[in-house]
Design a protein around this motif. Sequence first.
Motif, PDB file in Angstrom:
ATOM      1  N   VAL A 150      -0.659  -4.936  -0.561  1.00 47.70           N
ATOM      2  CA  VAL A 150       0.543  -5.179  -1.267  1.00 47.70           C
ATOM      3  C   VAL A 150       0.430  -4.276  -2.400  1.00 47.70           C
ATOM      4  N   SER A 151       1.771  -4.204  -2.952  1.00 49.39           N
ATOM      5  CA  SER A 151       1.980  -3.374  -4.159  1.00 49.39           C
ATOM      6  C   SER A 151       2.192  -4.349  -5.390  1.00 49.39           C
ATOM      7  N   HIS A 152       1.319  -4.291  -6.502  1.00 50.50           N
ATOM      8  CA  HIS A 152       1.904  -5.012  -7.586  1.00 50.50           C
ATOM      9  C   HIS A 152       2.711  -4.241  -8.539  1.00 50.50           C
ATOM     10  N   VAL A 153       3.916  -4.908  -8.913  1.00 52.54           N
ATOM     11  CA  VAL A 153       4.702  -4.213  -9.828  1.00 52.54           C
ATOM     12  C   VAL A 153       4.385  -3.801 -11.077  1.00 52.54           C
ATOM     13  N   PRO A 154       4.798  -2.882 -11.784  1.00 48.33           N
ATOM     14  CA  PRO A 154       4.291  -2.556 -13.025  1.00 48.33           C
ATOM     15  C   PRO A 154       4.325  -3.600 -14.141  1.00 48.33           C
ATOM     16  N   ARG A 155       3.503  -4.017 -14.994  1.00 57.47           N
ATOM     17  CA  ARG A 155       3.609  -5.146 -16.078  1.00 57.47           C
ATOM     18  C   ARG A 155       4.731  -4.922 -17.032  1.00 57.47           C
ATOM     19  N   TRP A 156       4.978  -3.693 -17.220  1.00 56.98           N
ATOM     20  CA  TRP A 156       6.105  -3.246 -18.072  1.00 56.98           C
ATOM     21  C   TRP A 156       7.471  -3.548 -17.807  1.00 56.98           C
ATOM     22  N   GLY A 187       3.367   2.859 -12.243  1.00 57.54           N
ATOM     23  CA  GLY A 187       2.603   1.681 -12.460  1.00 57.54           C
ATOM     24  C   GLY A 187       2.131   0.655 -11.563  1.00 57.54           C
ATOM     25  N   PHE A 188       2.815   1.216 -10.415  1.00 63.06           N
ATOM     26  CA  PHE A 188       2.399   0.312  -9.358  1.00 63.06           C
ATOM     27  C   PHE A 188       0.914   0.296  -8.939  1.00 63.06           C
ATOM     28  N   ARG A 189       0.384  -0.968  -8.542  1.00 57.56           N
ATOM     29  CA  ARG A 189      -1.023  -0.857  -8.226  1.00 57.56           C
ATOM     30  C   ARG A 189      -1.266  -1.748  -6.942  1.00 57.56           C
ATOM     31  N   PRO A 190      -2.007  -1.052  -6.140  1.00 60.22           N
ATOM     32  CA  PRO A 190      -2.390  -1.846  -4.975  1.00 60.22           C
ATOM     33  C   PRO A 190      -3.497  -3.002  -4.740  1.00 60.22           C
ATOM     34  N   GLU A 191      -3.234  -3.662  -4.030  1.00 64.13           N
ATOM     35  CA  GLU A 191      -4.087  -4.990  -3.811  1.00 64.13           C
ATOM     36  C   GLU A 191      -4.383  -5.007  -2.186  1.00 64.13           C
ATOM     37  N   PHE A 192      -5.513  -5.001  -1.719  1.00 63.90           N
ATOM     38  CA  PHE A 192      -5.999  -5.273  -0.337  1.00 63.90           C
ATOM     39  C   PHE A 192      -6.405  -6.559  -0.050  1.00 63.90           C
ATOM     40  N   VAL A 193      -6.097  -7.284   0.791  1.00 68.47           N
ATOM     41  CA  VAL A 193      -6.459  -8.907   1.135  1.00 68.47           C
ATOM     42  C   VAL A 193      -6.718  -8.983   2.511  1.00 68.47           C
ATOM     43  N   THR A 194      -7.919  -9.347   2.908  1.00 73.64           N
ATOM     44  CA  THR A 194      -8.126  -9.440   4.585  1.00 73.64           C
ATOM     45  C   THR A 194      -7.553 -10.472   5.095  1.00 73.64           C
ATOM     46  N   ALA A 195      -7.098  -9.921   6.326  1.00 74.90           N
ATOM     47  CA  ALA A 195      -6.415 -11.223   7.085  1.00 74.90           C
ATOM     48  C   ALA A 195      -7.483 -12.215   7.383  1.00 74.90           C
ATOM     49  N   GLN A 196      -8.626 -12.149   7.329  1.00 73.56           N
ATOM     50  CA  GLN A 196      -9.836 -13.145   7.623  1.00 73.56           C
ATOM     51  C   GLN A 196      -9.904 -14.008   6.327  1.00 73.56           C
ATOM     52  N   ALA A 197      -9.330 -13.431   5.398  1.00 74.42           N
ATOM     53  CA  ALA A 197      -9.410 -14.317   3.979  1.00 74.42           C
ATOM     54  C   ALA A 197      -8.414 -15.362   3.997  1.00 74.42           C
ATOM     55  N   CYS A 198      -7.502 -15.382   4.837  1.00 72.30           N
ATOM     56  CA  CYS A 198      -6.582 -16.419   5.007  1.00 72.30           C
ATOM     57  C   CYS A 198      -6.958 -17.678   5.704  1.00 72.30           C
ATOM     58  N   ALA A 199      -6.774 -18.798   5.114  1.00 73.89           N
ATOM     59  CA  ALA A 199      -7.110 -20.227   5.586  1.00 73.89           C
ATOM     60  C   ALA A 199      -6.388 -20.403   6.901  1.00 73.89           C
ATOM     61  N   PRO A 244       4.947 -10.796  -9.120  1.00 71.90           N
ATOM     62  CA  PRO A 244       5.920 -10.086  -8.130  1.00 71.90           C
ATOM     63  C   PRO A 244       5.081  -9.236  -7.335  1.00 71.90           C
ATOM     64  N   VAL A 245       5.355  -9.018  -6.085  1.00 73.41           N
ATOM     65  CA  VAL A 245       4.691  -7.924  -5.487  1.00 73.41           C
ATOM     66  C   VAL A 245       5.913  -7.503  -4.490  1.00 73.41           C
ATOM     67  N   LEU A 246       5.681  -5.985  -4.169  1.00 73.13           N
ATOM     68  CA  LEU A 246       6.457  -5.370  -3.241  1.00 73.13           C
ATOM     69  C   LEU A 246       5.766  -4.839  -1.955  1.00 73.13           C
ATOM     70  N   ASP A 247       6.563  -4.274  -1.191  1.00 73.30           N
ATOM     71  CA  ASP A 247       5.841  -3.604  -0.121  1.00 73.30           C
ATOM     72  C   ASP A 247       4.654  -2.732  -0.281  1.00 73.30           C
TER      73      ASP A 247
END
Length: 291
Positions: free
Chosen positions: A114-120, A153-165, A193-196
């Motif tokens: 996911v892409s986190h939007v810039p804080r500014w 300023g967009f920043r990525p975050e990666f979350v594993t499918a296996q982390a989903c309960a 807020p996050v984007l694609d």
Amino acid sequence: MFDQVVFAGGGNRCWWQAGFWDIVQPELQIRPRVITGISAGAATACMLYTRDADWVMRYYEDALRHNKRNAYWGNLLRGESVFPHYRIYRQALLDIYGERFGKLKDAPEIRIGVSHVPRWLGARSAVAAGLIAYNIEKHIRKTLHPTLGRTLGFRPEFVTAQACANVEELADLILQSSCTPPFTPVLRRNGRPVLDGGMVDNVPVGALDAAPGRVLVMVTRLYPRPQMFVVPHGPQGEQQRIYLQPSARVPISSWDYTSPQLMPHAYNLGRVDGERFLERLPEVLEAAAHV
């Protein structure tokens, strides 16, 4: 053969990846340790470890049978959503993965971006800035790995499918990775807020491990490059990233929810390209050894 695999985003175009995988994976016995994916590429990766592609195409044929438009402008007068995509997509994810969700624990580690939007920037401003940058990269620069999103300023975050309960968490994660207003609302992850994920990079090689070995990278757009090419990575080029793009424009638009009959065409193009890939793989690996 391939220790890691990348599924680029692309909406409906990702049916091409499914067709390609269904030909190449059994033949080469690909059992990746890590998969990275964005948006529908991540959804496709999860699908390939939970459902048969034919079942899912039949599902969409039924689910979209009565959806005749991609926008219902009359809904503005009723205060309802103009675009049906978010509702249809979320229900599809729940139905497709639902009873098969447990299978993902035996799948490779699937990292979803996911892409986190810039804080500014506020959420609306970030959406506008992100979409402008995204389309500049896509249509004008045609860069394989864009840079404008990070510059803004967009920043990525990666979350594993296996982390989903549960399947609801997985559906939310994939929707966050696919968040592209106005087709979806602006979504939030942990209150932010996050984007694609493609706002940072639609081809998420940045989430790969740096381990030596071969990486298969499946993109869904056409770039001004050969259909198959190798990019060495690492100080000594010890990681070989083998990129593959479709041999022709994938015959379905990424957010078209009115043409499920085109999904098999995209899938079959992937199968054809998979056969060609297997034929050419020896020469590609030979060339890679000398890069």
